[in-house]
Design a protein around this motif. Structure first.
Motif, PDB file in Angstrom:
ATOM      1  N   THR B 151      -2.310 -21.973   4.918  1.00 53.77           N
ATOM      2  CA  THR B 151      -2.313 -22.525   6.275  1.00 53.77           C
ATOM      3  C   THR B 151      -1.085 -22.050   7.046  1.00 53.77           C
ATOM      4  OG1 THR B 151      -3.388 -24.436   5.327  1.00 53.77           O
ATOM      5  CG2 THR B 151      -2.616 -24.686   7.563  1.00 53.77           C
ATOM      6  N   ILE B 154      -1.483 -18.487   8.149  1.00 56.65           N
ATOM      7  CA  ILE B 154      -2.427 -18.406   9.274  1.00 56.65           C
ATOM      8  C   ILE B 154      -1.735 -18.829  10.568  1.00 56.65           C
ATOM      9  CG2 ILE B 154      -4.521 -19.449  10.270  1.00 56.65           C
ATOM     10  CD1 ILE B 154      -5.618 -19.583   7.392  1.00 56.65           C
ATOM     11  N   LEU B 155      -1.000 -19.940  10.483  1.00 54.72           N
ATOM     12  CA  LEU B 155      -0.328 -20.433  11.694  1.00 54.72           C
ATOM     13  C   LEU B 155       0.699 -19.426  12.206  1.00 54.72           C
ATOM     14  CD1 LEU B 155       0.153 -24.217  10.863  1.00 54.72           C
ATOM     15  CD2 LEU B 155      -1.304 -23.231  12.615  1.00 54.72           C
ATOM     16  N   PHE B 158      -1.519 -15.483  12.472  1.00 56.12           N
ATOM     17  CA  PHE B 158      -2.706 -15.447  13.336  1.00 56.12           C
ATOM     18  C   PHE B 158      -2.448 -16.204  14.646  1.00 56.12           C
ATOM     19  CE2 PHE B 158      -6.463 -18.003  14.638  1.00 56.12           C
ATOM     20  CZ  PHE B 158      -7.134 -16.995  15.302  1.00 56.12           C
ATOM     21  N   ALA B 159      -2.075 -17.502  14.507  1.00 53.79           N
ATOM     22  CA  ALA B 159      -1.916 -18.316  15.718  1.00 53.79           C
ATOM     23  C   ALA B 159      -0.596 -18.036  16.427  1.00 53.79           C
ATOM     24  CB  ALA B 159      -2.009 -19.795  15.351  1.00 53.79           C
ATOM     25  N   PRO B 167      -9.011 -15.971  10.429  1.00 51.47           N
ATOM     26  CA  PRO B 167      -9.381 -16.166   9.012  1.00 51.47           C
ATOM     27  C   PRO B 167     -10.839 -16.543   8.833  1.00 51.47           C
ATOM     28  CG  PRO B 167      -8.171 -18.057   9.814  1.00 51.47           C
ATOM     29  CD  PRO B 167      -8.234 -17.108  10.946  1.00 51.47           C
TER      30      PRO B 167
END
Lengths: 519, 335
Positions: B151, B154-155, B158-159, B167
């Motif tokens: 997580t 991803i944060l 990606f974010a 994802p």
């Protein structure tokens, strides 16, 4: 120079418009489509896909509410495949006219033969279709063919819900030839083949790609009989984690995030470019108390718990205010509901007093919940605390979905927090599903002979006022018996990108994707 | 000839072990509560429908008869049918097993690439920055839960920085390559489909990195500990006294002695990864075996559970067998 300006202006307009119309709809869903077989879809994702790919013969017409929201009007029915129908005076016979000139996605004409086959297959396969026809419409034989576009349907008993029972996906139009081609002696209705394949298709979309557990791609079918899909390509991305679906919606990767929980909605509140659609729902959240397992075989204990529950706390802290109080066995959206004219209000002193005069001896009771549902535990903890306040000890038991289902259906759960959403908003339908003596879905083993007789007589009663009086009495009896503590009616919520319009809310809360459009 | 006999002997043991695993899994899945018939029929049903489904699935037969029927099917190459997906289990696994294999292999390669060099470096330069870094990373890798790290990545990537793709599964913005092995990266190389290649490499980076960090940590620890032990041993001190160059001491004399425990550790970790990495697959929507197994367990879908367990056990045992064969090559004492 002016000419170039005009050309540039129209070019920009063209680009913007073509971009709007070419924009796909990307939807994040939690799991793959379980089955494509219309007869036997028992899972929500299947129903979502089936309504996109197949067409039932009748639908709820779309109306605009006072607030401007679009809803499927559950009090009315509109024919799609069926052009018209006429109920005969015997209350058993229906003459149904089929719309001429309709075809399946493969070009096969829709006629009496095809509609008859739909009934025949439903009656002979073990799924929701058979259940609806036999138990709700009381139809046990396929219809007679009068001519190419007329059939006669005869029920065994009168039922006011013959036509509305046909609005589910199980009554969708399929191609008999394709089904027969894949039938075997062991499987004469080709249920195995139908699980993974489409027999003709009749809905607004066609499935063009399906990568298991990854994505499903749909393309609009131009020959669709109703309003054609405005968005030509729809892609379902399978994203098991609801938190990731919310994050991807916020990031603009997906356009709709389905199946989010309260935590995700909280995280999306106020997010840029995201809107949350809210609609009153017919989903009932209740605390079931098993009438045949002590101490809940004593009505005083059930009433005591009903008084103990802190309903406002659950509405405020579990549903963040996005829910209404449930007062009885019918949803607030049901016109037969008594609303807050009946039901229990939190009253710990009354609860204590009732428990004191009951047969409860201080034993620990078990609240069993489905471990896959996050909100259940939040509710269970609060109910445990409320029960402690009247002197009742409770423990919480989390069960996997399979174990939970087995024990629930076996009526072996002492207490549980569960939900019920009657897909047909009719009091007879919902009571016969959950609170009639001995029925499969009466998980708390409740039985009241007077309620049973109301349900039995209600099927044949067509006078609205008489029906209303009957079901008001049924509600009062049920509330008094308290087989459930009626907790909440959470609003239906769906998170999507701003700029996406056309969402229509139906009683069964299954979206019809062809309504969507880019604003 | 002795090697052939040895391999044959090990294969017989492997078959017996898989047979044992199948018996245990079969009994456990059948004895535990959770009859799938109730989930299959749904809410709108009656007892006769439930009974018909129980009969169709053969769940009313004695457990021994059920096992006999299952084994007979299995020996004919039929892993059964999943009631949840409606597909033969072999079909379901044909797309999920390569997804897990691809992720596990890339993660293992990445783990080896960072953990072994850092382990070596920290053992050679004790109390240096690299040593402290190795200790920190190995501690962190063991302590951090996979789903949390996933997580976080991803944060951030990606974010936050917007440099990683969303994802969502194995490929985005491109069609999967023509299926040959089922592993997108390999298939896109074979078919020279470079668009798919870049798209699938981009998708695998974050999940593979997550797994590489968590599985690399124990590998780093093993490499460091054994290397320190070997570097302190008598023969290395003699080699140093004889003036053998440092690099030669490390790579020619010390490192081969560490290969045995390190390769065993790699086998253990690779076997674990091949069993399906449920949480990472869940967070990255990776359609692998782990997620398939968990979904099947939750819905008491017996045939896929059996197949996944048997397949995982077989891959675990095969990896061990290959490691033992590798030991024969790298360590003459084991021959």
């Amino acid at each position: 120079m002016k000419c170039i300006r005009y050309i540039l202006f129209f070019y920009v307009i063209f680009c913007v418009n073509s971009n709007i119309y070419a924009k796909d709809l990307v939807i994040g869903i939690g799991g793959d489509i379980e089955t494509f077989d219309v007869c036997c879809a028992n899972f929500i994702q299947s129903h979502h896909a089936l309504y996109a790919v197949y067409e039932p013969p009748v639908i709820y017409p779309t109306i605009k509410t006072g607030s401007g929201a679009l809803v499927g009007d559950a009090t009315d029915l509109e024919g799609t495949v069926f052009e018209s129908w006429k109920a005969h005076s015997d209350g058993l016979t229906y003459t149904i006219k089929i719309r001429k000139g309709l075809t399946l996605q493969n070009g096969k004409p829709i006629n009496s033969e095809l509609v008859r086959y739909m009934f025949e297959r439903n009656l002979n396969t073990p799924g929701g279709g058979a259940w609806l026809l036999k138990n709700i419409a009381f139809v046990t034989k396929p219809p007679e063919i009068i001519d190419e576009y007329t059939i006669k349907l005869i029920g065994d008993k009168p039922s006011p819900m013959v036509m509305s029972s046909l609005y589910m996906t199980s009554s969708s139009m399929i191609d008999p030839e394709i089904v027969k081609e894949h039938a075997t002696s062991d499987d004469p209705w080709a249920t195995k083949w139908m699980t993974r394949n489409i027999a003709g298709g009749s809905g607004p979309y066609k499935i063009v790609k399906h990568i298991p557990d990854q994505e499903v791609v749909f393309e609009a079918w131009n020959g669709y009989m109703g309003d054609k899909a405005k968005i030509k390509r729809m892609i379902w991305k399978i994203i098991p984690s609801p938190a990731q679906r919310a994050l991807l919606l916020k990031s603009g990767v997906i356009d709709i995030a389905e199946g989010l929980g309260e935590e995700e909605f909280k995280s999306l509140k106020g997010a840029k470019g995201v809107k949350i659609i809210t609609a009153p729902s017919g989903n009932l959240i209740y605390l079931g108390m098993n009438s045949s397992i002590p101490p809940f075989n004593d009505v005083l204990v059930r009433r005591a718990v009903s008084y103990a529950v802190d309903y406002n706390d659950i509405l405020k802290n579990v549903y963040n205010g996005d829910a209404k109080r449930l007062w009885g066995p019918f949803s607030g959206t049901n016109s037969f509901s008594l609303g807050d004219k009946a039901g229990y209000r939190t009253d710990t002193a009354k609860g204590k007093k009732l428990l004191g005069s009951s047969s409860y001896k201080g034993e620990i009771v078990t609240i069993s919940i489905d471990s896959s549902r996050a909100d259940r535990e939040l509710i269970a903890v609060r109910i445990q605390s409320s029960m402690r306040s009247i002197g009742m000890k409770a423990e919480i038991e989390k069960l996997t979905p399979a174990v939970y289902s087995e024990r629930k259906v076996g009526k072996k759960l002492q207490m549980t927090i569960d939900e019920m959403n009657a897909w047909i908003d009719d009091p007879n339908y919902s009571l016969s599903l959950t609170l009639e003596c001995g029925v499969y879905g009466n998980y708390m083993d409740y039985c009241n002979k007077e309620v049973d007789s109301i349900i039995k007589n209600g099927w044949a009663e067509t006078n609205l006022e008489k029906r209303r009086a009957m079901f008001e009495r049924a509600q009062k009896l049920i509330i008094d018996d308290a087989p459930w503590a009626f907790i909440a009616q959470p609003n239906f919520k769906l998170a999507m990108k701003k700029g996406l319009g056309g969402y229509v809310h139906y009683a069964n809360e299954i979206p019809r994707y062809h309504h969507y459009y880019w604003e | 000839m002795r090697i052939v006999a040895y391999v044959f002997h090990r294969l017989i043991i492997l078959l017996l072990a898989v047979f044992g695993v199948s018996i245990i899994t079969f009994i456990v899945t059948r004895v535990l509560p959770g009859n799938p018939a109730y989930l299959i029929v749904g809410v709108q049903a009656d007892q006769s429908t439930v009974d018909a489904v129980i009969d169709r699935l053969g769940l009313d037969k004695p457990i021994l008869e059920q096992y006999w029927l299952y084994m007979r099917q299995l020996l004919l190459g039929d892993l059964g049918t999943s009631w949840r997906t409606g597909n033969p289990v072999s079909f379901d696994l044909s797309s999920r097993w390569p997804a897990t294999l691809e992720l596990a292999s890339i993660a293992m390669i990445l783990a080896i690439m960072w953990a072994i060099p850092l382990g070596l470096l920290s053992s050679i330069r004790k109390r240096s920055f690299s040593d402290y870094l190795a200790k920190f990373l190995s501690g962190l890798g063991v302590a951090i839960p996979e789903f949390w790290l996933a997580t976080l990545l991803i944060l951030v990537f990606f974010a936050g920085f917007e440099i990683a793709p969303a994802p969502i599964g194995r490929i985005m913005h491109a069609s999967p390559p023509e299926s040959i092995t089922g592993m997108y990266i390999i298939d896109s190389i074979i078919t020279a489909n470079w668009e798919s290649f870049y798209a699938s490499v981009a998708q695998i980076i974050l999940p593979a990195t997550t797994l590489a960090i968590t599985t690399g940590a124990p590998l780093l620890r093993v490499t460091r500990t054994f290397m320190i032990e070997v570097l302190d041993s008598q023969f290395i001190r003699s080699a140093r006294a004889m003036g053998i160059p440092k690099m030669s001491i490390i790579f020619r004399h010390a490192f081969p002695n560490v290969l045995l425990p390190v390769s065993t550790m790699i086998a253990v970790l690779y076997g674990y990864l091949l069993g399906g990495t449920v949480l990472v697959e869940y967070v990255f929507s990776w359609p692998g075996m782990g997620k398939y197994a968990i979904d099947s367990i939750n819905s008491s879908d017996y045939a896929p559970v059996m197949a996944v367990v048997v397949l995982s056990a077989t891959s675990y045992l095969l990896v061990y067998l290959l490691t033992d064969l590798l030991h024969l090559v790298v360590d003459p004492r084991t021959r």
